[in-house]
Design an enzyme around this catalytic site. Structure first.
Site, PDB file in Angstrom:
ATOM      1  N   THR A  28       0.844  -1.199   0.000  1.00 34.14           N
ATOM      2  CA  THR A  28       0.000   0.000   0.000  1.00 34.14           C
ATOM      3  C   THR A  28       0.879   1.250   0.000  1.00 34.14           C
ATOM      4  OG1 THR A  28      -1.713  -1.151   1.252  1.00 34.14           O
ATOM      5  CG2 THR A  28      -1.767   1.243   1.352  1.00 34.14           C
ATOM      6  N   SER A  30       2.015   5.308  -1.992  1.00 35.94           N
ATOM      7  CA  SER A  30       2.231   5.988  -3.270  1.00 35.94           C
ATOM      8  C   SER A  30       3.269   5.249  -4.128  1.00 35.94           C
ATOM      9  CB  SER A  30       2.667   7.439  -3.027  1.00 35.94           C
ATOM     10  OG  SER A  30       3.814   7.484  -2.218  1.00 35.94           O
ATOM     11  N   THR A  31       4.287   4.662  -3.504  1.00 36.63           N
ATOM     12  CA  THR A  31       5.289   3.919  -4.286  1.00 36.63           C
ATOM     13  C   THR A  31       4.653   2.659  -4.875  1.00 36.63           C
ATOM     14  OG1 THR A  31       6.861   4.693  -2.625  1.00 36.63           O
ATOM     15  CG2 THR A  31       7.690   3.125  -4.250  1.00 36.63           C
ATOM     16  N   ALA A  83       7.977   1.481   2.323  1.00 35.03           N
ATOM     17  CA  ALA A  83       8.282   1.607   3.764  1.00 35.03           C
ATOM     18  C   ALA A  83       8.432   3.084   4.092  1.00 35.03           C
ATOM     19  CB  ALA A  83       9.569   0.853   4.108  1.00 35.03           C
ATOM     20  N   GLY A  95       3.353   1.714   7.899  1.00 36.63           N
ATOM     21  CA  GLY A  95       2.064   2.079   8.478  1.00 36.63           C
ATOM     22  C   GLY A  95       1.721   3.546   8.342  1.00 36.63           C
ATOM     23  N   GLY A  96       2.579   4.292   7.612  1.00 36.80           N
ATOM     24  CA  GLY A  96       2.246   5.694   7.354  1.00 36.80           C
ATOM     25  C   GLY A  96       0.886   5.827   6.682  1.00 36.80           C
ATOM     26  N   GLU A 103      -0.647  -5.384   5.881  1.00 34.84           N
ATOM     27  CA  GLU A 103       0.673  -5.498   5.238  1.00 34.84           C
ATOM     28  C   GLU A 103       1.493  -6.597   5.916  1.00 34.84           C
ATOM     29  OE1 GLU A 103       1.191  -0.885   3.689  1.00 34.84           O
ATOM     30  OE2 GLU A 103       2.002  -1.438   5.620  1.00 34.84           O
TER      31      GLU A 103
HETATM   32  C1  5RP Z   1       1.343   2.094   4.283  1.00 37.65           C
HETATM   33  C2  5RP Z   1       2.802   1.869   4.292  1.00 37.65           C
HETATM   34  C3  5RP Z   1       3.586   2.411   3.140  1.00 37.65           C
HETATM   35  O1  5RP Z   1       4.326   1.377   2.574  1.00 37.65           O
HETATM   36  C4  5RP Z   1       4.502   3.486   3.615  1.00 37.65           C
HETATM   37  O2  5RP Z   1       3.726   4.459   4.312  1.00 37.65           O
HETATM   38  C5  5RP Z   1       5.253   4.157   2.469  1.00 37.65           C
HETATM   39  O3  5RP Z   1       4.357   4.856   1.674  1.00 37.65           O
HETATM   40  P1  5RP Z   1       4.813   5.702   0.410  1.00 37.65           P
HETATM   41  O4  5RP Z   1       5.236   4.729  -0.630  1.00 37.65           O
HETATM   42  O5  5RP Z   1       3.566   6.472   0.042  1.00 37.65           O
HETATM   43  O6  5RP Z   1       5.933   6.615   0.843  1.00 37.65           O
HETATM   44  O7  5RP Z   1       3.377   1.283   5.166  1.00 37.65           O
HETATM   45  O8  5RP Z   1       0.746   1.649   5.482  1.00 37.65           O
END
Ligand code: 5RP
Length: 217
Positions: A28, A30-31, A83, A95-96, A103
């Site tokens: 989950t 944006s990446t 991550a 978990g951001g 996950e």
């Molecule tokens: C979501 C996550 C994401 O992998 C993490 O927050 C990185 O997100 P992004 O790719 O948007 O920087 O752990 O719960």
């Protein structure tokens, strides 16, 4: 190079680990959204995906990729996820995006966890990024008090309900020298569903996009 370009490049690099005809574990964020787009654009002809969030499931389905219930799938080779922080030892904070519990479950089933990040996520010690902890709503204040005793500074993530119907405490001011120990310790608190330290099930491969290309460790 800007951060979104790096995210796109590292997402593209993860395709190397995907076998046509396979089921792919999808994280989950944006990446990962760039990874989902790359999966669809490159027509890799995968059988389908298992997904770690309602948001990723919706994106996969919208691009014509079948999403399986995890209970229908006993194993798959690869889980790809981002991550918030990752160390040289491949320990992570995640978990951001509030999807940490699913996950961790989808990562647990996979044989190989491929973590995709841009180089801003690489740290020597976890903890600068506030550690997300998913908590049963009833236990929020109790768990917050216990986390203060452990030296953390928990902040309730207002207005966020996880896909599992729970709430998130973001724990500030931790310097996580022993990630496995803290992961276990937090999981012992009554009312904690999951915490965002991925040390017991760390990544197997980290791909990190830099100005000079994609590093792997
Ligand atoms: C979501 C996550 C994401 O992998 C993490 O927050 C990185 O997100 P992004 O790719 O948007 O920087 O752990 O719960």
């Amino acid at each position: 190079m800007d951060q979104n370009t790096k995210k796109k490049r590292v997402a593209q690099a993860a395709l190397e680990f995907i076998t046509p005809g396979s089921i792919v574990g999808v994280g989950t964020g944006s990446t990962v959204n760039y990874f989902i787009d790359a999966l669809a654009e490159n027509k890799l002809d995968i059988e389908g995906a298992v997904s770690s969030s309602d948001a990723s499931s919706a994106r996969l389905k919208a691009l014509g990729i079948d999403v399986y219930d995890l209970n229908e799938v006993s194993s798959y080779e690869v889980y790809v996820d981002g991550a918030d922080e990752v160390t040289q030892h491949k320990h992570m904070i995640k978990g951001g995006g509030a999807a940490l519990t699913r996950e961790k479950i989808v990562a647990a089933v996979a044989k190989t966890f491929v973590c995709i990040v841009d180089d801003s996520k690489k740290v020597d010690v976890l903890g600068r990024f506030p550690l997300p902890v998913e908590v049963i709503p009833l236990a929020r204040s109790y768990v917050a008090r216990e986390i203060v005793k452990l030296g953390g500074d928990p902040v309730y993530r207002q207005g966020v309900v996880t896909d599992n119907g729970n709430v998130i405490l973001d724990v500030h001011n931790l310097s996580i020298i022993e990630p496995s120990e803290l992961e276990t310790q937090l999981n012992q608190l009554a009312g904690v569903v999951c915490n965002g330290i991925f040390a017991h099930r760390n990544a197997d491969i980290v791909l990190s996009a830099t100005d000079n290309g994609v590093e792997r460790w």
